[in-house]
Design a protein around this motif. Sequence first.
Motif, PDB file in Angstrom:
ATOM      1  N   LYS A 109      11.862 -48.271  27.205  1.00 26.49           N
ATOM      2  CA  LYS A 109      11.594 -48.884  25.903  1.00 26.49           C
ATOM      3  C   LYS A 109      11.477 -50.403  25.995  1.00 26.49           C
ATOM      4  CE  LYS A 109      13.164 -48.951  21.123  1.00 26.49           C
ATOM      5  NZ  LYS A 109      14.235 -48.572  20.172  1.00 26.49           N
ATOM      6  N   ASP A 110      12.250 -51.014  26.876  1.00 30.98           N
ATOM      7  CA  ASP A 110      12.202 -52.481  26.973  1.00 30.98           C
ATOM      8  C   ASP A 110      10.942 -52.978  27.681  1.00 30.98           C
ATOM      9  OD1 ASP A 110      12.781 -51.692  29.543  1.00 30.98           O
ATOM     10  OD2 ASP A 110      14.636 -52.850  29.731  1.00 30.98           O
ATOM     11  N   ALA A 111      10.112 -52.040  28.158  1.00 30.54           N
ATOM     12  CA  ALA A 111       8.854 -52.428  28.819  1.00 30.54           C
ATOM     13  C   ALA A 111       7.643 -52.121  27.939  1.00 30.54           C
ATOM     14  CB  ALA A 111       8.726 -51.709  30.154  1.00 30.54           C
ATOM     15  N   ASP A 112       7.853 -51.913  26.640  1.00 28.05           N
ATOM     16  CA  ASP A 112       6.739 -51.638  25.716  1.00 28.05           C
ATOM     17  C   ASP A 112       5.844 -52.874  25.638  1.00 28.05           C
ATOM     18  OD1 ASP A 112       5.230 -51.529  23.188  1.00 28.05           O
ATOM     19  OD2 ASP A 112       6.415 -49.727  22.771  1.00 28.05           O
ATOM     20  N   TYR A 113       4.614 -52.742  26.137  1.00 28.91           N
ATOM     21  CA  TYR A 113       3.727 -53.901  26.254  1.00 28.91           C
ATOM     22  C   TYR A 113       3.352 -54.483  24.898  1.00 28.91           C
ATOM     23  CZ  TYR A 113       3.084 -51.861  30.911  1.00 28.91           C
ATOM     24  OH  TYR A 113       3.298 -51.329  32.154  1.00 28.91           O
ATOM     25  N   ILE A 114       3.172 -53.621  23.898  1.00 26.55           N
ATOM     26  CA  ILE A 114       2.778 -54.129  22.579  1.00 26.55           C
ATOM     27  C   ILE A 114       3.919 -54.917  21.953  1.00 26.55           C
ATOM     28  CG2 ILE A 114       2.092 -53.467  20.241  1.00 26.55           C
ATOM     29  CD1 ILE A 114       0.607 -51.093  21.441  1.00 26.55           C
ATOM     30  N   ILE A 115       5.120 -54.359  21.991  1.00 23.37           N
ATOM     31  CA  ILE A 115       6.270 -55.012  21.355  1.00 23.37           C
ATOM     32  C   ILE A 115       6.771 -56.196  22.184  1.00 23.37           C
ATOM     33  CG2 ILE A 115       8.660 -54.675  20.596  1.00 23.37           C
ATOM     34  CD1 ILE A 115       6.468 -53.380  18.813  1.00 23.37           C
ATOM     35  N   ARG A 116       6.837 -56.015  23.487  1.00 29.33           N
ATOM     36  CA  ARG A 116       7.387 -57.072  24.359  1.00 29.33           C
ATOM     37  C   ARG A 116       6.430 -58.239  24.545  1.00 29.33           C
ATOM     38  NH1 ARG A 116       7.868 -55.615  30.568  1.00 29.33           N
ATOM     39  NH2 ARG A 116       5.650 -56.216  30.403  1.00 29.33           N
ATOM     40  N   ASP A 117       5.131 -57.938  24.700  1.00 29.27           N
ATOM     41  CA  ASP A 117       4.178 -58.980  25.103  1.00 29.27           C
ATOM     42  C   ASP A 117       3.207 -59.395  23.996  1.00 29.27           C
ATOM     43  OD1 ASP A 117       5.362 -58.748  27.589  1.00 29.27           O
ATOM     44  OD2 ASP A 117       3.847 -57.364  28.365  1.00 29.27           O
ATOM     45  N   VAL A 118       2.613 -58.407  23.303  1.00 27.76           N
ATOM     46  CA  VAL A 118       1.526 -58.729  22.366  1.00 27.76           C
ATOM     47  C   VAL A 118       2.045 -59.248  21.034  1.00 27.76           C
ATOM     48  CG1 VAL A 118      -0.429 -57.765  21.087  1.00 27.76           C
ATOM     49  CG2 VAL A 118      -0.036 -57.094  23.468  1.00 27.76           C
ATOM     50  N   VAL A 119       3.002 -58.546  20.414  1.00 32.67           N
ATOM     51  CA  VAL A 119       3.465 -58.939  19.080  1.00 32.67           C
ATOM     52  C   VAL A 119       4.024 -60.368  19.049  1.00 32.67           C
ATOM     53  CG1 VAL A 119       5.189 -58.465  17.288  1.00 32.67           C
ATOM     54  CG2 VAL A 119       3.777 -56.608  18.188  1.00 32.67           C
ATOM     55  N   PRO A 120       4.849 -60.797  20.021  1.00 37.55           N
ATOM     56  CA  PRO A 120       5.303 -62.197  19.997  1.00 37.55           C
ATOM     57  C   PRO A 120       4.157 -63.198  20.050  1.00 37.55           C
ATOM     58  CG  PRO A 120       6.657 -60.910  21.485  1.00 37.55           C
ATOM     59  CD  PRO A 120       5.501 -60.039  21.102  1.00 37.55           C
ATOM     60  N   LEU A 121       3.104 -62.859  20.772  1.00 34.16           N
ATOM     61  CA  LEU A 121       1.922 -63.722  20.839  1.00 34.16           C
ATOM     62  C   LEU A 121       1.273 -63.838  19.463  1.00 34.16           C
ATOM     63  CD1 LEU A 121       0.738 -65.112  23.383  1.00 34.16           C
ATOM     64  CD2 LEU A 121      -0.910 -63.242  23.519  1.00 34.16           C
ATOM     65  N   LEU A 122       1.171 -62.714  18.761  1.00 33.21           N
ATOM     66  CA  LEU A 122       0.560 -62.704  17.431  1.00 33.21           C
ATOM     67  C   LEU A 122       1.428 -63.447  16.418  1.00 33.21           C
ATOM     68  CD1 LEU A 122      -0.699 -58.995  17.281  1.00 33.21           C
ATOM     69  CD2 LEU A 122      -1.792 -60.991  18.318  1.00 33.21           C
ATOM     70  N   GLU A 123       2.735 -63.249  16.515  1.00 34.65           N
ATOM     71  CA  GLU A 123       3.656 -63.972  15.613  1.00 34.65           C
ATOM     72  C   GLU A 123       3.513 -65.478  15.788  1.00 34.65           C
ATOM     73  OE1 GLU A 123       6.043 -62.771  13.467  1.00 34.65           O
ATOM     74  OE2 GLU A 123       6.542 -60.733  14.084  1.00 34.65           O
ATOM     75  N   ALA A 124       3.461 -65.923  17.043  1.00 33.35           N
ATOM     76  CA  ALA A 124       3.362 -67.352  17.316  1.00 33.35           C
ATOM     77  C   ALA A 124       2.043 -67.942  16.826  1.00 33.35           C
ATOM     78  CB  ALA A 124       3.531 -67.608  18.813  1.00 33.35           C
ATOM     79  N   ALA A 125       1.004 -67.112  16.753  1.00 33.77           N
ATOM     80  CA  ALA A 125      -0.324 -67.587  16.323  1.00 33.77           C
ATOM     81  C   ALA A 125      -0.531 -67.441  14.819  1.00 33.77           C
ATOM     82  CB  ALA A 125      -1.405 -66.809  17.071  1.00 33.77           C
ATOM     83  N   ASN A 126       0.510 -67.039  14.099  1.00 36.83           N
ATOM     84  CA  ASN A 126       0.456 -66.902  12.635  1.00 36.83           C
ATOM     85  C   ASN A 126      -0.551 -65.854  12.165  1.00 36.83           C
ATOM     86  OD1 ASN A 126       2.441 -68.950  12.117  1.00 36.83           O
ATOM     87  ND2 ASN A 126       0.865 -70.485  12.616  1.00 36.83           N
ATOM     88  N   VAL A 127      -0.662 -64.769  12.921  1.00 35.01           N
ATOM     89  CA  VAL A 127      -1.462 -63.635  12.457  1.00 35.01           C
ATOM     90  C   VAL A 127      -0.802 -63.082  11.193  1.00 35.01           C
ATOM     91  CG1 VAL A 127      -2.126 -61.258  13.009  1.00 35.01           C
ATOM     92  CG2 VAL A 127      -2.366 -63.062  14.729  1.00 35.01           C
TER      93      VAL A 127
END
Length: 580
Positions: free
Chosen positions: A440-458
């Motif tokens: 679960k801690d290696a979920d690419y969408i939650i671990r990698d993609v979502v933080p990127l989107l949050e930081a970009a104000n999506v």
Amino acid sequence: MLRRLSSRKISSVAMFVLVICFTLVSVRSFGQSIMTSAPQLLTDPFLQLPTETSVRVVWFTEFAGINHSVTYGENFKQTVKASTTKLTRTREDQESRVANQTKDGEVYQKPVQREIWRHEGEVTGLTPDVRVNYRVTSVREDGESVNSDVFTLAATPKADTRLKILLTSDHQLKPMTAANLQKVVETIGRVDGVWFAGDLVNVSDRASEWFDDNSGGALFPGLQGRAKYDMTHNDVKTTYTGGQIIQHAPMFTCIGNHEVMGRFARTGSLNDEFDDTIPRAVAQRIYRDKSLIDNSFNTNTYEEIFSLPKSKDGGKKYYAVSFGNVRLVVLYATNMWRTPSLDRKRRGRYQEAEKDLNNTEDWGYGQVIYEPIAKGSKQYNWLEAELNSSEFKQAKYKVVMFHHPPHTLGDNIVPAYTEPVQIIERDGNNIKAVRYEYPKDADYIIRDVVPLLEAANVQLVFYGHSHLWNRFVSSSGMHFLETSNVGNTYGAAWGDRKREVPIGYQEDYVKLGDPNGLEPIVPTIAPLLGEDGKPMPYIASNYITVFSIFDTGTGTISSYRFDTRKPDSEVLKFDEFKLK
């Protein structure tokens, strides 16, 4: 004299037989227009890839033809010639529902090539926000021609233009799709664009699922108001036709798991071929110098059908486009759906079938991820660059669309979106079991993609896959919406209904709620009530269909529902929220 008469009779009979044979040879297969009948278009024209001064017009026929064109403008004085290409992998098989085949194997006993031609004309010289009449013409080899009805087109809208965009996904010939799309047009009128979050059909290479499945639920007829899907409740039959939508509005799509086909022609049916995907690295090892596309997985038919924006690294598979005041970022985030069942006879997401243990070529390798998206991958690096681009930063609304859910009450979010970890159990040299874990801690969408989107104000992440409606919002105010309820729902993991997860595995798989920690939002206007009388934060129904509309003038996303058991009832707006 008698002999002469007999010869003449024989000659006449022979000539008659030849005429009949010629007619039979000419008779169209799969509904194809033929020389002995008037030509037909396989689809109405639809709009693709608008720019500030142009838009593409696309349609399909079952004849190559000698001329295909788009006429447009005042009194149709302007004409542009269309280019023609042939689809390379469209087929029908024993499980098709097409023409005279209404049961398995009635006409076709194996996959058979179906010849379909795609035509595309680019209309140029357009002025943004000015709609222009158009129609298409196809001329067959014998000189006979066919015209479409008249529709309207436009260039990509200006940034200050108020738009209504349909958010949809997972049509897959489902029972309520035609009703859903018909109610969109009856309720909203003409929409300005369609965003489709994957799973357009079930089996991408089966032509009839796109064009003319005889159940009435094929993709293009539904989106073009030409469907004929019957629904019966309390002995009352209602026929739904879908909505005339994409003839006037461009559609932007993303790849879902059903747009991906597996190893080519290795199995006896197209359904089996769809299920027969394996990782590229495994294919490279097993098949060495043979085609990776043919021996792992491919999206050939999907890419041949649509004209979409392209990225340098991902082509049509992932891209970004500006549409009005919105920057839409489309990702390729989907994996192979496999059953959660632990029946040892079945190849699933958590195990290989017992019968296949000693034949690695028949392994499924768990829920294969088709395109890397983890941090450092090509797609991740492209996304990072896009989120830092001026086009993205200057857009009023920033939306990301992909297929696999980051947050949902649906079943398909479990296990985590990560590469399966293979565990082989042996007894000496014999393989006893092959299992797959998904940390679960290696979920690419939650671990990698979502933080990127949050930081970009999506502001909005839009997706599908679980065939229900639910939405969430993060602590930063980023909204997550899944609005894919058009029938054949898989239910919600809520209340007493739990997901099917394995027991005794190392990983702790979540049975209820959103595995990634957000609480679902109860609809703000008219939620459905559960058996306990309390408002439910989702809609998962095979009778109530849902669609959502993004109004870019107000930044509001409204969701509507329609109860197909009550065909005379009103469409009801049940939820609304506003993007920052």
